[in-house]
Design an enzyme around this catalytic site. Structure first.
Site, PDB file in Angstrom:
ATOM      1  N   LYS A  11      15.669  -9.708  -8.341  1.00  0.00           N
ATOM      2  CA  LYS A  11      14.828  -8.657 -10.244  1.00  0.00           C
ATOM      3  C   LYS A  11      15.895  -8.680 -10.666  1.00  0.00           C
ATOM      4  CE  LYS A  11      11.505  -6.190  -6.481  1.00  0.00           C
ATOM      5  NZ  LYS A  11      10.484  -6.519  -6.857  1.00  0.00           N
TER       6      LYS A  11
ATOM      7  N   ASN B 106       9.194  -7.186   5.921  1.00  0.00           N
ATOM      8  CA  ASN B 106      10.125  -7.552   4.532  1.00  0.00           C
ATOM      9  C   ASN B 106      11.486  -6.918   4.302  1.00  0.00           C
ATOM     10  OD1 ASN B 106       9.457  -8.023   1.267  1.00  0.00           O
ATOM     11  ND2 ASN B 106       9.601  -5.620   1.261  1.00  0.00           N
ATOM     12  N   GLU B 107      12.173  -7.693   3.802  1.00  0.00           N
ATOM     13  CA  GLU B 107      13.786  -6.803   3.177  1.00  0.00           C
ATOM     14  C   GLU B 107      14.185  -6.440   4.800  1.00  0.00           C
ATOM     15  OE1 GLU B 107      13.525  -4.465  -0.189  1.00  0.00           O
ATOM     16  OE2 GLU B 107      12.988  -6.509  -1.360  1.00  0.00           O
TER      17      GLU B 107
ATOM     18  N   GLU C 130       9.052 -11.839  -4.548  1.00  0.00           N
ATOM     19  CA  GLU C 130       9.566 -10.770  -5.754  1.00  0.00           C
ATOM     20  C   GLU C 130      10.275 -11.437  -6.976  1.00  0.00           C
ATOM     21  OE1 GLU C 130      10.431  -6.830  -3.793  1.00  0.00           O
ATOM     22  OE2 GLU C 130       8.797  -7.621  -2.040  1.00  0.00           O
TER      23      GLU C 130
ATOM     24  N   HIS D  63       1.984  -6.480   2.355  1.00  0.00           N
ATOM     25  CA  HIS D  63       2.597  -5.410   2.645  1.00  0.00           C
ATOM     26  C   HIS D  63       1.711  -5.428   3.642  1.00  0.00           C
ATOM     27  CE1 HIS D  63       5.904  -6.137   0.540  1.00  0.00           C
ATOM     28  NE2 HIS D  63       7.019  -5.434  -0.298  1.00  0.00           N
TER      29      HIS D  63
ATOM     30  N   PRO E 262       0.588  -1.515  -0.215  1.00  0.00           N
ATOM     31  CA  PRO E 262       0.536  -0.160  -0.285  1.00  0.00           C
ATOM     32  C   PRO E 262       1.091   0.985  -0.218  1.00  0.00           C
ATOM     33  CG  PRO E 262       0.109  -1.165   2.306  1.00  0.00           C
ATOM     34  CD  PRO E 262       0.782  -2.100   1.440  1.00  0.00           C
TER      35      PRO E 262
ATOM     36  N   GLY F  25      11.340  -1.189  -8.930  1.00  0.00           N
ATOM     37  CA  GLY F  25      10.357   0.007  -8.729  1.00  0.00           C
ATOM     38  C   GLY F  25       9.066  -0.316  -9.815  1.00  0.00           C
TER      39      GLY F  25
END
Length: 657
Positions: free
Chosen positions: A266, A183-184, A301, A94, A57, A307
């Protein structure tokens, strides 16, 4: 009819049966000739490890309920859930815990889950499940995980969440969720929390033990990051060391459970880069932590480019669809099919469940193009499907067994980084005598990654299926061919021709929806496996699927779960479930409408064939339906198979005026 293209099509398909052929389409010039041979030999399982998407979000996270529970997200998730045959099952999200609030009274913390309940129910209604990142800070209450009180309260909260949804939906559903860490974590985006390495390990133990309290069957993993060499990723490597040989904060035992290892890699625009960096990281993990080397590995991911909000023209058209198909093919062929493979590769997710923002309609990392009709009263929102969503529908038609195949150019086998590749599969029905039947699906992609390269390649597809068809007692076979390229199923091109309208008219939306569905370039046609080959001129970028089915003993089963969602007073989104239809050999769904009673009379309202399980009814203002409420009435849906045999209608559902 389903967007069927004849002689004007770019695609050429010749079917040769005992030296005879039927021409479909027109031949264009090609730059290279490929020979693809499919043998009737199973070489690997095909686990459909790609059935996942995700999103985040916008900020501020503490107000993310306005995004998660908006009309826009309701429609977005409905379309994602309409990919046929559970083609997307998971939505990894997330900041879910920012939907939770809490109050204090007499020293006791009380959690309020009503907003989170609404989002979980929205996923469940659409046949989806959350990738549940235990991420966020309810009411900004927690400050750090070096404080014992907060650690124990976090464990209690996690346990309450898990128990709540087990009670509401059953353990069978919740045990399929992937609960995952923040996350991360090495990016330190912890909002207002101050989390040290030890604090993160304490947080991990609290999550793990809280889930175990609810049920030992719940799945939990992490760390969900790039896991670069130290010192760049101390939390990632610290977590793996903790799980292998560290001390559990609550039990004092050595080692803490971890059910899967999630990483993020990615592509920087390159499909091979995703695979290469994954393999480098996974092998490093296996060397450093051999006790964990057997665990499932996720890349949740695995997008071609970082991006999500970058406007990239290739994300609008078939380029995106083709490169995703290519990435999946590379993983299947270079990891899962590879002899001696010791990597338990279990999930590849594209993080593309976002919703675009003006002025980017088709070219952000999304599955759909969103048009926010802010000039209407009341405000409304309309969505158009992109080719990337449609390719998930093609992938869903693949079976569960990979068949042997090879790609050659001038007699030499090409590498798995070739622009042209193939995934060939077989489906074996689990129960005979049903609407299910033996199937072969062959997916071919033509992709130069995210490059703007264009052109055509000639492909000779040789299907050596006679022996396997005999073994399966497969007769009365039929086949259909589907195609995604920039001339088939590319609504962004039409939108460009319209002058890129920010607020398309209802007529323009109807025209765009005519272009958004999967295109079947060959209607169902009898197939003889004894001598079968196809010559295909396939555009770059492009994805083609040949789907062959044995005639099942019975018609499709009943369509169920019809739901109606008002988009405007003149537009309704119709959604249904294919879980009970029990066949992938579906030519179309027939959506019917009666303005009078549940008994009819009904008429078909979809003038294009559909294999996705949603349809927008938007009658012309000048049509016979242009009454006070042109969409009020009764709706029903049925499936029609490749042999034009209809299944039972769904129960009628009423939309009141």
């Amino acid at each position: 009819m389903l967007a069927f293209k004849t002689l004007s099509a770019i695609l050429s398909v010749f079917l040769l049966f005992c030296c005879s052929f039927v021409l479909i389409g027109a031949i264009g010039s090609s730059t290279k000739t490929y020979n693809i041979t499919v043998h009737g030999k199973i070489v690997s399982n095909l686990t459909h490890f790609w059935k996942s998407t995700g999103f985040c979000p916008p900020e501020p996270h503490q107000r993310d309920y306005k995004y998660f529970l908006s009309e826009d997200e309701i429609q977005n998730l409905a379309y994602i859930g309409s990919v046929p045959h559970d083609g997307i099952e998971q939505v990894r999200i997330h900041w879910l815990l920012d939907l939770v609030t809490l109050t204090m009274g007499n020293g006791t913390v009380t959690y309020h889950f009503e907003l989170l309940d609404q989002l979980i129910d929205l996923l469940w209604q659409n046949g989806l499940r959350p990738g549940f990142e235990i991420m966020g800070n309810p009411s900004q209450y927690f400050s750090a995980f070096d404080d014992e009180r907060h650690i124990r309260e976090w464990k209690d909260m996690v346990s309450q969440i898990a128990n709540r949804y087990i009670d509401q939906y059953g353990l069978g559903y919740v045990s399929q969720w992937n609960f995952e860490t923040w996350n991360e974590p090495d990016h330190h985006d912890f909002d207002t929390l101050n989390i040290t390495l030890q604090g993160f390990l304490n947080y991990y133990d609290a999550c793990s033990e809280g889930l175990k309290l609810a049920s030992p069957l719940l799945r939990f993993g992490g760390p969900g990051g790039g896991c670069k060499d130290n010192p760049k990723s101390p939390i990632c490597w610290g977590l793996l060391e903790h799980c292998e040989s560290g001390k559990n904060y609550f039990t004092g035992e050595t080692g803490v459970r971890i059910d899967f290892i999630a990483i993020h890699h990615k592509g920087e625009g390159s499909s091979a880069y995703i695979l290469d960096t994954e393999l480098e990281t996974i092998r490093r993990m296996q060397r450093k932590h051999p006790k964990l080397s057997h665990l499932p590995f996720y890349n949740d991911e695995a997008d071609p480019l970082v991006g999500w909000s970058k406007g990239e023209s290739w994300r609008a058209d078939a380029t995106y669809a083709a490169v995703v198909a290519k990435v999946i093919g590379q993983h299947q062929n270079q990891i899962l099919r590879k002899p001696g493979n010791n990597i338990n590769y279990a999930l590849l997710s594209n993080d593309n469940g976002f919703m675009n923002f003006y002025p980017h309609f088709f070219d952000e990392r999304t599955l759909l193009a969103r048009f926010q009709m802010n000039n209407t009263t009341p405000r409304s929102v309309q969505f158009i499907k992109k080719p990337i969503l449609n390719v998930m529908g093609l992938l869903a038609l693949l079976g569960e067994n990979q068949l042997d195949s090879e790609v050659t150019v001038a007699g030499s086998v090409v590498g798995n980084d070739s622009n042209v590749g193939v995934i060939a599969s077989e489906h074996i029905p689990t129960i005979n005598g049903t609407a299910d039947s033996w199937q072969v699906a062959v997916l071919i992609y033509n992709s130069d990654d995210t490059s703007p390269s264009a052109g055509q390649n000639t492909i000779f597809l040789n299907l050596k299926l006679f022996e396997i068809a005999q073994e399966r007692n497969a007769d009365e076979l039929i086949y259909a061919v589907y195609l995604i390229d920039n001339h088939h199923g590319n609504p962004s091109a039409l939108w460009e021709k319209m002058g890129r309208p920010v607020f398309p008219t209802r007529k323009q939306f109807r025209e765009l929806r005519q272009e958004q569905e999967l295109v079947r370039v060959q209607d169902p046609k009898p197939f003889t496996p004894s001598t079968a080959s196809m010559q295909i001129t396939l555009n770059m970028p492009g994805v083609l699927l040949v789907h062959m089915c044995q005639k099942p003993d019975v018609h499709p089963d009943q369509t169920t779960g019809v739901r109606l969602h008002n988009i405007t007073s003149k537009d309704v989104l119709i959604i249904w479930d294919d879980g009970c239809v029990n066949s992938k050999c579906i030519k179309t769904y027939e959506v019917e409408f009666s303005a009078k009673t549940s008994q009819g009379p009904y008429r078909r309202i979809n003038d294009i064939d559909l294999i996705f399980t949603s349809y927008v009814f938007s009658p012309d203002n000048n049509s016979v339906d242009a009454i006070e409420s042109p969409i009020a009435g009764f709706y029903r849906v049925r499936a029609v198979d490749y042999w034009n045999r209809p299944g039972l209608y769904s129960l009628p559902v009423q939309l009141k005026q």
